[in-house]
Design an enzyme around this catalytic site. Structure first.
Site, PDB file in Angstrom:
ATOM      1  CD  GLU A 155      22.045  52.018 -43.201  1.00  0.00           C
ATOM      2  OE1 GLU A 155      22.476  53.156 -43.002  1.00  0.00           O
ATOM      3  OE2 GLU A 155      21.190  51.754 -44.132  1.00  0.00           O
ATOM      4  CG  ASP A 211      18.991  59.010 -40.242  1.00  0.00           C
ATOM      5  OD1 ASP A 211      18.211  58.304 -40.684  1.00  0.00           O
ATOM      6  OD2 ASP A 211      20.175  58.640 -40.030  1.00  0.00           O
ATOM      7  CG  HIS A 253      14.635  55.018 -45.254  1.00  0.00           C
ATOM      8  ND1 HIS A 253      15.088  54.682 -44.048  1.00  0.00           N
ATOM      9  CD2 HIS A 253      15.576  55.751 -45.988  1.00  0.00           C
ATOM     10  CE1 HIS A 253      16.471  54.939 -44.029  1.00  0.00           C
ATOM     11  NE2 HIS A 253      16.774  55.474 -45.050  1.00  0.00           N
ATOM     12  CG  ASP A 254      17.389  52.704 -47.401  1.00  0.00           C
ATOM     13  OD1 ASP A 254      18.174  52.527 -46.582  1.00  0.00           O
ATOM     14  OD2 ASP A 254      17.034  53.941 -47.898  1.00  0.00           O
TER      15      ASP A 254
HETATM   16  O1  TEU Z   1      21.603  53.362 -46.539  1.00  0.00           O
HETATM   17  C1  TEU Z   1      22.882  52.714 -46.980  1.00  0.00           C
HETATM   18  C2  TEU Z   1      22.650  51.722 -47.781  1.00  0.00           C
HETATM   19  O2  TEU Z   1      23.500  51.168 -48.152  1.00  0.00           O
HETATM   20  C3  TEU Z   1      21.505  51.487 -48.651  1.00  0.00           C
HETATM   21  O3  TEU Z   1      21.204  52.528 -49.384  1.00  0.00           O
HETATM   22  C4  TEU Z   1      21.615  50.286 -49.522  1.00  0.00           C
HETATM   23  O4  TEU Z   1      23.076  50.630 -50.191  1.00  0.00           O
HETATM   24  C5  TEU Z   1      20.715  50.243 -50.502  1.00  0.00           C
HETATM   25  O5  TEU Z   1      19.420  50.770 -50.131  1.00  0.00           O
HETATM   26  C6  TEU Z   1      20.574  48.845 -50.950  1.00  0.00           C
HETATM   27  O6  TEU Z   1      20.116  48.771 -52.141  1.00  0.00           O
HETATM   28  C7  TEU Z   1      21.894  54.587 -45.818  1.00  0.00           C
HETATM   29  C8  TEU Z   1      20.574  55.349 -45.756  1.00  0.00           C
HETATM   30  O7  TEU Z   1      19.554  54.458 -45.069  1.00  0.00           O
HETATM   31  C9  TEU Z   1      20.126  55.427 -47.244  1.00  0.00           C
HETATM   32  O8  TEU Z   1      18.542  56.237 -47.401  1.00  0.00           O
HETATM   33  C10 TEU Z   1      21.180  56.603 -47.978  1.00  0.00           C
HETATM   34  O9  TEU Z   1      20.577  56.576 -49.363  1.00  0.00           O
HETATM   35  C11 TEU Z   1      22.472  55.883 -47.849  1.00  0.00           C
HETATM   36  O10 TEU Z   1      22.789  55.552 -46.479  1.00  0.00           O
HETATM   37  C12 TEU Z   1      23.360  57.348 -47.898  1.00  0.00           C
HETATM   38  O11 TEU Z   1      23.307  57.932 -46.961  1.00  0.00           O
END
Ligand code: TEU
Ligand code: CA
Length: 571
Positions: A242, A98, A316-317
């Protein structure tokens, strides 16, 4: 039709902290992943995307990196990583790391240097701005995690910019020296033999803060083409960026074959389309299948001839798919297998998020104290400070909060789902007694075996990789119906996204007969006229051709002893 190797593969995303704890400290680790490679190989996985494993203060669970070329001690050592890489390679499994290069941790040495003085050589690796004349914020840009995107450093009298937590300062991609250091780090990892990168919020690196631009900046694609030239060119690796802001148009800029940027991107329109326009994901909306189908169909058509789709329900989000789009309480197996079928027959590369293959569900936390995610905790604090109720926030977080996807992987009915012999860093979902890998693998009609068959079908049938997509019954509120066509072959996919028995009149062009490649109910051989779909029924029917189709529905034979053993909790 020439297939690029990663177009017929299925990627499995691991959140290392929650996957498997090999040393009993309650935190998943790299050795734990290595111990589960047989499980992943049996599922048919060809690539693993590991969420960050690098040194980090873990403010954002590793998406705040303090050393890109060191392994986080809680996850293990470089020896552990080298062991994972070689053991995975023995099983024809590639490792994607990542790449989080929109920002670093504030503990990264570059930021530690940058904050020392305005003329420090690393100052311009980050984005600094003076206060306004009245000492206020440079502008009104906000962080994704709540509050302003600016934090003041009195030592040098300037604000620094951070699109996420204040402990994740944004890197300044206008600085060529910084970009060169990033490329050097990427080549260092690529030379170790990794299969490529998932690239965190890659749409943000072109930021132009003075214009209020945070995504899709004017130089974004210049940077990605430079990155490609400096690191990826000449290597047969996979990259997936992403890009929450992506549109079908920009997706072709990122992933067009002639663009020399990325292999594919994660777009999120099918996710954000289900969010409240004001409160976003914190105020869930009722599920809207017609809206979902229109987005999925738009993306299928947009990237039908160039570029390449990623296919995913979760990560994971995001909340657990069966809880967000299915019916975890009423039709758990049926809705989880329906979602898998509806997604895996689309054109693109499927991504399976850890636990999705066994139908893991959202965790119904009742107190904010059970939550660990910085985004949720920050937003809860702001919500309560604004005078709104904690209970109201938790109801939203229960549906869409990121911790739903981060509870420990449920391996067996052993304590803590067999994830750890210690105290897990986040509570295990109590339904591990019923929902766990061991139970799933032993049941031929399980969600796990359904995923295993879907992944196998993709390797066996080029039509699943290259077939042209065509949707039908677009306005039907409960059925998702589409076909894939390649040459004289055609697959008809039908999925009932509801708990109701649904009767629909098929368009005449879908009247056909053939073999059911996969189903979560009884196989069908003929489709015509009125069709009755059972609750969450989904199937894929391959129209009759002269080519015999091997029996794809044969159940997995009894588990080999070594695999059953591999699932037992470690001492
Ligand atoms: O996520 C980017 C991101 O935009 C998400 O966190 C999104 O804003 C949120 O989940 C929506 O509510 C990436 C990674 O996947 C995330 O785990 C990190 O927290 C973020 O970037 C910062 O690196
Ligand atoms: Ca551990």
């Amino acid at each position: 039709m020439q297939t690029t190797w990663w177009q017929s593969e299925t990627v499995y995303q691991i959140y290392p902290r929650s996957f498997f704890d090999s040393n009993g400290d309650g935190i998943g680790d790299i050795a734990g992943i290595t111990s589960r490679l047989d499980y992943l190989q049996r599922l048919g996985i060809g690539l693993l995307w590991l969420s960050p494993i690098f040194k980090s203060p873990m403010d954002d669970n590793g998406y705040d990196i303090s050393d890109y070329q060191a392994i986080a001690p809680e996850f293990g050592s470089f020896d552990d990583f080298d062991e994972l890489l070689s053991e995975a390679r023995k099983r024809d499994i590639g490792i994607l790391l990542d790449l989080v290069v929109n920002h670093t941790s504030d503990e990264h040495v570059w930021f530690q240097e940058a904050r020392k003085s305005r003329d420090n050589p690393f100052r311009d690796y980050y984005v600094w701005r003076d206060p306004t004349d009245k000492g206020g914020l440079p502008n009104q840009l906000n962080s994704d995690f709540g509050g302003p995107a600016w934090t003041f450093e009195s030592a040098t009298g300037q604000y620094y910019f951070h699109q996420f937590s204040h402990r994740q300062p944004d890197l300044n991609w206008e600085n060529a020296d910084m970009r060169r250091d990033i490329y050097g780090m990427m080549n260092w990892w690529l030379d170790k033999g990794i299969a490529g990168f998932r690239m965190d919020v890659i749409d943000r690196i072109g930021k132009q803060v003075d214009e209020g631009v945070t995504t899709d900046g004017p130089h974004l694609h210049d940077y990605l083409q430079e990155m490609h030239r400096e690191t990826l060119a000449g290597r047969d690796v996979l990259t997936v960026g992403e890009a929450w802001s992506a549109t079908p148009g920009s997706a072709l800029l990122y992933t067009g074959r002639a663009r020399n940027e990325l292999s594919m991107i994660f777009q999120f329109e099918h996710v954000t389309q289900q969010w409240d326009k004001v409160y976003g994901k914190w105020k869930p909306k009722p599920f809207d299948l017609v809206g979902l189908k229109s987005v999925l169909g738009k993306w299928q058509m947009a990237l039908s001839d160039d570029g390449w789709n990623s296919l995913f329900w979760g990560n994971h989000d995001l909340p657990r798919a069966v809880s967000r789009y299915g019916d975890a309480a009423g039709f758990h197996r049926e809705s989880a297998t329906m979602l898998a079928t509806a997604l895996h027959f689309l054109k693109g590369t499927p991504f399976v998020y850890q636990g999705e293959e066994i139908g893991m569900t959202n965790a119904a936390f009742s107190s904010i104290d059970q939550y660990k995610d910085i985004e949720t905790l920050n937003m809860h604090r702001l919500h309560v400070e604004a005078g709104r109720s904690s209970e109201e926030f938790i109801a939203g977080a229960n549906q869409n909060g990121r911790d739903n996807a981060r509870t420990p992987m449920q391996w067996s009915a052993a304590p803590n789902g067999g994830f750890t012999t210690g105290v897990p860093w986040i509570e295990t979902n109590p339904n591990f007694l019923r929902i766990n890998a061991e139970t799933e693998m032993g049941d031929e009609r399980s969600i796990w075996n359904h995923y295993r068959r879907l992944i196998e079908l993709r390797k066996r049938h080029p039509i699943m990789v290259h077939g042209a997509f065509q949707s039908y019954l677009d306005q039907h509120p409960k059925l998702f119906v589409y076909t894939r066509r390649l040459g004289d072959e055609r697959i008809v996919v039908m999925a009932n996204f509801s708990a109701d028995i649904v009767t629909a009149t098929l368009p005449t062009e879908l009247s056909t007969q053939g073999r059911t490649l996969i189903t979560n109910y009884e196989p069908r051989e003929r489709l015509e006229g009125n069709i009755e779909m059972k609750p969450y029924e989904a199937f894929a029917l391959l129209e009759e051709t002269l080519v015999a189709v091997a029996d794809d529905n044969k159940a997995e034979s009894a588990l080999p002893a070594e695999l059953t053993k591999a699932l037992e909790p470690q001492a």
